[in-house]
Design a protein around this motif. Structure first.
Motif, PDB file in Angstrom:
ATOM      1  N   PRO A 182       0.798  -1.228   0.000  1.00 41.76           N
ATOM      2  CA  PRO A 182       0.000   0.000   0.000  1.00 41.76           C
ATOM      3  C   PRO A 182       0.833   1.282   0.000  1.00 41.76           C
ATOM      4  CG  PRO A 182      -0.805  -1.556   1.654  1.00 41.76           C
ATOM      5  CD  PRO A 182       0.533  -2.047   1.206  1.00 41.76           C
ATOM      6  N   LEU A 183       2.110   1.182   0.362  1.00 37.63           N
ATOM      7  CA  LEU A 183       2.950   2.375   0.495  1.00 37.63           C
ATOM      8  C   LEU A 183       3.821   2.640  -0.722  1.00 37.63           C
ATOM      9  CD1 LEU A 183       4.259   1.884   4.154  1.00 37.63           C
ATOM     10  CD2 LEU A 183       2.504   3.502   3.386  1.00 37.63           C
ATOM     11  N   ALA A 184       4.089   1.617  -1.528  1.00 40.55           N
ATOM     12  CA  ALA A 184       5.097   1.717  -2.582  1.00 40.55           C
ATOM     13  C   ALA A 184       4.454   1.740  -3.958  1.00 40.55           C
ATOM     14  CB  ALA A 184       6.062   0.537  -2.481  1.00 40.55           C
ATOM     15  N   ASP A 185       5.237   2.209  -4.924  1.00 41.06           N
ATOM     16  CA  ASP A 185       4.811   2.178  -6.320  1.00 41.06           C
ATOM     17  C   ASP A 185       5.251   0.897  -7.018  1.00 41.06           C
ATOM     18  OD1 ASP A 185       3.760   5.005  -6.523  1.00 41.06           O
ATOM     19  OD2 ASP A 185       5.825   5.410  -5.897  1.00 41.06           O
ATOM     20  N   HIS A 186       6.415   0.372  -6.604  1.00 43.23           N
ATOM     21  CA  HIS A 186       6.990  -0.775  -7.292  1.00 43.23           C
ATOM     22  C   HIS A 186       7.535  -1.782  -6.285  1.00 43.23           C
ATOM     23  CE1 HIS A 186       6.573   1.705 -10.801  1.00 43.23           C
ATOM     24  NE2 HIS A 186       7.472   2.583 -10.370  1.00 43.23           N
ATOM     25  N   LEU A 187       7.606  -3.032  -6.717  1.00 38.17           N
ATOM     26  CA  LEU A 187       8.173  -4.118  -5.920  1.00 38.17           C
ATOM     27  C   LEU A 187       9.633  -4.323  -6.272  1.00 38.17           C
ATOM     28  CD1 LEU A 187       6.736  -7.648  -5.276  1.00 38.17           C
ATOM     29  CD2 LEU A 187       8.855  -7.442  -6.575  1.00 38.17           C
ATOM     30  N   ILE A 188      10.441  -4.626  -5.248  1.00 32.05           N
ATOM     31  CA  ILE A 188      11.833  -5.034  -5.427  1.00 32.05           C
ATOM     32  C   ILE A 188      12.013  -6.370  -4.724  1.00 32.05           C
ATOM     33  CG2 ILE A 188      14.227  -4.498  -4.801  1.00 32.05           C
ATOM     34  CD1 ILE A 188      13.477  -1.519  -5.031  1.00 32.05           C
ATOM     35  N   ALA A 189      12.641  -7.318  -5.401  1.00 33.51           N
ATOM     36  CA  ALA A 189      12.887  -8.628  -4.801  1.00 33.51           C
ATOM     37  C   ALA A 189      14.069  -9.273  -5.503  1.00 33.51           C
ATOM     38  CB  ALA A 189      11.657  -9.526  -4.903  1.00 33.51           C
ATOM     39  N   VAL A 190      14.769 -10.141  -4.797  1.00 30.82           N
ATOM     40  CA  VAL A 190      15.971 -10.755  -5.359  1.00 30.82           C
ATOM     41  C   VAL A 190      15.787 -12.230  -5.681  1.00 30.82           C
ATOM     42  CG1 VAL A 190      17.548  -9.105  -4.301  1.00 30.82           C
ATOM     43  CG2 VAL A 190      16.920 -11.178  -3.046  1.00 30.82           C
ATOM     44  N   GLN A 191      14.624 -12.796  -5.386  1.00 24.84           N
ATOM     45  CA  GLN A 191      14.344 -14.184  -5.704  1.00 24.84           C
ATOM     46  C   GLN A 191      13.149 -14.259  -6.658  1.00 24.84           C
ATOM     47  OE1 GLN A 191      16.203 -16.775  -4.835  1.00 24.84           O
ATOM     48  NE2 GLN A 191      17.584 -15.498  -3.613  1.00 24.84           N
TER      49      GLN A 191
END
Length: 322
Positions: A182-191
């Protein structure tokens, strides 16, 4: 998919990073992300310049690649009010090409302030509060805040860009998705975890980018690539649960002392085979990632990778996943 290049501040000096950034844009990468560390993971990496100064310089020698932090921790070493000011400035310098990537950090970098290292649940709560503060400040409004972890007294980001600053947040599971989507515009993930992407889309319910990262170790000679990967990146296999809590390069060296070169070669594409790198990207595409930044491991051979291998690699990646 969009394909990016990682400015690894832990393995290269600041002027070299700026040179690599220009070469990466010339090679055809769509975006460039920078790590943000106070210390390398291993002493053999040997560097840790201030990422924000590097990105400021990069913004002036590149024309069109997007730029991002991957990721900045705004809960201890940096106060969120300062992160908001830095992000706004970089957005202005880059003419709107910047994405602020945030995460809950690593003990390796944050312990330097001498304030101790909070447990994971507290770090996540701190990141929620910090992200909320940063978003409010980036609107240009006057902010006074008295929260559980942070205080702000009549702060305003005077050069807040009209277009705002997109925020990406690093997530790793359902709980963090519930907190940060709900707070972010985009997702970041390394897996390449498809369930995380599904959970994100369920909660976020808006168009967003899913930005991943993949280490590779290209070299014309496979044995050289495997040796370099082992020397520089053997810590990688420890996983986030271990890596987030180790405090020093000595700790990472001890934790990875029994990792063999062949173990690294099994987990990271090593050598000249570009098709092997394409296959390593496939799980991210199948999981639903829209963007993927490659890490070329090691400073040695970095320019050769950018000049000789990267254009052909990008052609293959776009042919497969474009």
């Amino acid at each position: 998919m969009r394909f990016g290049y990682t400015l690894m501040t832990e393995q290269s000096a600041p002027r070299d990073l700026v040179d690599y950034a220009t070469a990466a844009e010339r090679a055809g990468f769509d975006f460039e992300v920078s790590s943000d560390h106070y210390s390398p993971w291993l002493t053999s990496q040997g560097h840790a310049p201030y990422a924000w100064s590097v990105l400021g310089a990069v913004s002036q020698v590149t024309d069109h690649v997007e730029l991002a932090t991957y990721v900045t921790c705004p809960i201890q070493r940096y106060h969120p009010a300062v992160v908001a000011q830095k992000a706004a400035t970089l957005q202005s310098l880059s003419n709107g090409r910047f994405i602020l990537g945030l995460g809950s950090g690593e003990n390796l970098n944050e312990h330097v302030t001498g304030e101790g290292w909070p447990p994971i649940a507290q770090r996540q709560d701190m990141l929620v509060e910090a992200t909320t503060i940063i978003r409010r400040l980036l609107s240009g409004e006057l902010v006074t805040w008295e929260g559980d972890y942070f205080r702000i007294d009549s702060a305003r980001v005077w050069d807040a860009p009209e277009e705002g600053v997109p925020i990406g947040v690093a997530v790793s599971g359902e709980s963090s998705v519930e907190q940060f989507a709900p707070l972010a515009d985009h997702l970041i993930a390394v897996q390449p975890d498809a369930e995380v992407i599904k959970d994100w889309d369920r909660v976020h319910q808006a168009d967003s980018r899913k930005i991943g990262q993949l280490p590779i170790c290209w070299d014309p000679d496979r044995n050289t690539a495997v040796a370099r990967g082992h020397d520089q990146f053997r810590w990688f296999g420890g996983g986030w649960g271990v890596n987030a809590d180790l405090p020093t390069p000595a700790g990472f060296a001890a934790a990875s002392q029994f990792v063999r070169p062949e173990d690294v070669a099994d987990s990271i594409p090593c050598g000249p085979d570009l098709d092997a790198i394409v296959e390593a990207v496939r799980p991210y595409q199948e999981a639903g990632f829209t963007d993927l930044a490659v890490i070329q491991v090691g400073d040695e051979g970095q320019q050769q990778f950018l000049d000789k291998a990267a254009p052909d690699l990008l052609d293959k990646l776009r042919s497969a996943f474009g």
